[in-house]
Design an enzyme around this catalytic site. Structure first.
Site, PDB file in Angstrom:
ATOM      1  CE  LYS A 158     103.011 120.080  11.032  1.00  0.00           C
ATOM      2  NZ  LYS A 158     102.206 121.294  10.840  1.00  0.00           N
TER       3      LYS A 158
HETATM    4  N1  PPE Z   1      97.032 123.983  12.646  1.00  0.00           N
HETATM    5  C1  PPE Z   1      97.728 123.820  11.500  1.00  0.00           C
HETATM    6  C2  PPE Z   1      96.991 123.654  10.227  1.00  0.00           C
HETATM    7  C3  PPE Z   1      99.121 123.831  11.544  1.00  0.00           C
HETATM    8  O1  PPE Z   1      99.809 123.675  10.421  1.00  0.00           O
HETATM    9  C4  PPE Z   1      99.782 124.026  12.769  1.00  0.00           C
HETATM   10  C5  PPE Z   1     101.278 124.055  12.831  1.00  0.00           C
HETATM   11  C6  PPE Z   1      99.011 124.184  13.933  1.00  0.00           C
HETATM   12  C7  PPE Z   1      97.630 124.142  13.830  1.00  0.00           C
HETATM   13  C8  PPE Z   1      99.624 124.314  15.294  1.00  0.00           C
HETATM   14  O2  PPE Z   1     100.168 123.086  15.705  1.00  0.00           O
HETATM   15  P1  PPE Z   1     101.445 123.011  16.665  1.00  0.00           P
HETATM   16  O3  PPE Z   1     102.599 123.510  15.879  1.00  0.00           O
HETATM   17  O4  PPE Z   1     101.562 121.580  17.007  1.00  0.00           O
HETATM   18  O5  PPE Z   1     101.152 123.867  17.836  1.00  0.00           O
HETATM   19  N2  PPE Z   1     101.903 124.593  11.708  1.00  0.00           N
HETATM   20  C9  PPE Z   1     103.298 124.327  11.492  1.00  0.00           C
HETATM   21  C10 PPE Z   1     103.728 124.558  10.101  1.00  0.00           C
HETATM   22  C11 PPE Z   1     103.712 125.952   9.615  1.00  0.00           C
HETATM   23  C12 PPE Z   1     104.395 126.102   8.302  1.00  0.00           C
HETATM   24  O6  PPE Z   1     104.314 127.207   7.763  1.00  0.00           O
HETATM   25  O7  PPE Z   1     105.042 125.167   7.801  1.00  0.00           O
HETATM   26  C13 PPE Z   1     104.153 125.059  12.510  1.00  0.00           C
HETATM   27  O8  PPE Z   1     103.667 125.952  13.188  1.00  0.00           O
HETATM   28  O9  PPE Z   1     105.324 124.691  12.648  1.00  0.00           O
END
Ligand code: PPE
Length: 311
Positions: A158
């Protein structure tokens, strides 16, 4: 918009919100060299509790490792600091954003001599795709932008830089009147949204793209997989062709910010009945019951902000 809180943690100490600054020539500004997390703390009858803290901190350490960034703090140190951050800022429900970045020092791509700065911030934050989205579903499109190809930018990390790709997806979707865009991977199979993982339900079976489809290993994704297993809903991690989206009975997003958000149309094609489907609703209910403290925390997902962190 963002409401400032009192304190931000920086390399082991609390500083004022307004003092959490970096130099314009910090490595990260030119080269995108940061790794970060997004974590939610929920308000429960037993006080504020952080959702899957350890898994988020672990993913941040993993992201740093992939980029050869040495973080001077352990999972326990960072977890403890984040609980303290929520206490210090006297917040109840909030969003936490730990960031590790290559800081100010040398200039040039190499970066390994630059210091690693760690900041932990938190603030109050509402629903991501809108309050109504959780019940009504959102209208989305397939993006004209693909997710990063394997061996270009690592999707399992990330990293800040990955969000340039996310921005292209999200901006294009918004400008064309959609709540979000779904990106395909470099091979043309479904990958994920700009900030969410994706699930397709057809004939009672749930499908989600595997980690090899350039997805972030989402912690909400993992939670939904665990929930589906415990509810005995069949689920497979498998390659999802684009057109499977259109013929799904239900499609939904998962993410820390998005939680479990139903999708009601894709490219203006109605999904299922055009509203939240029964499988999505079951998973949502089970998910929200745990995070709101209404059901027992049977998977051990919640850390009370007053609890000591153990290894
Ligand atoms: N894919 C991506 C590209 C992504 O950024 C997130 C989280 C996810 C999947 C889901 O991952 P998880 O949160 O571990 O379930 N995106 C984060 C950031 C969003 C933002 O606008 O900043 C979030 O959901 O916190």
């Amino acid at each position: 918009m963002l409401t400032p809180t009192e304190k931000i943690w920086h390399n082991g100490r609390f500083i004022n919100w307004d003092d959490a600054k970096i130099h314009v020539l910090a490595h990260v500004v030119s080269y995108g060299s940061s790794v970060f997390e997004g974590i939610r703390c929920y308000s429960t009858p037993g006080g504020p509790k952080v959702f899957r803290l350890r898994e988020h901190v672990r993913r941040m350490i993993d992201s740093a490792k992939i980029y050869r960034m040495e973080i001077a703090y352990s999972i326990e140190d960072l977890s403890e600091a984040m609980l303290e951050l929520v206490r210090v800022n006297k917040l109840d429900a909030c969003y936490l954003r730990p960031i590790a970045l290559r800081g100010y020092g040398d200039i040039g791509v190499y970066g390994l001599k630059n210091p690693i700065d760690v900041f932990l911030a938190c603030w109050e934050w509402g629903k991501y795709l809108g309050e109504e989205a959780l019940a009504e579903g959102v209208d989305v499109c397939v993006s004209s932008w693909n997710r990063m190809a394997p061996n270009t930018l690592p999707a399992l990390a990330k990293a800040g830089a990955n969000y340039m790709n996310s921005q292209l997806i999200r901006m294009e979707a918004a400008i064309n009147g959609y709540a979000e865009g779904i990106a395909l991977d470099a091979a043309g199979y479904v990958s994920e949204g700009s900030g969410e993982n994706i699930f397709v339900v057809r004939d009672g079976r749930i499908h989600t793209p595997p980690l090899g489809a350039s997805v972030l290993p989402g912690i909400t994704r993992d939670s939904v997989i665990q929930l589906a297993r415990s509810l005995e809903i069949p689920l497979v991690e498998t390659i999802v062709p684009r057109e499977m989206l259109y013929i799904g009975d239900e499609v939904f997003f998962t993410g820390t910010a998005a939680e479990v958000t139903p999708i009601r149309s894709i490219d203006r094609i109605q999904i299922g009945t055009g509203r939240r489907g029964p499988v999505t609703e079951r998973l949502q209910k089970a998910f929200f019951a745990i995070i709101n403290g209404e059901a027992p925390d049977r998977f051990g997902w919640l850390t009370p902000i007053n609890s000591p962190v153990t290894a």
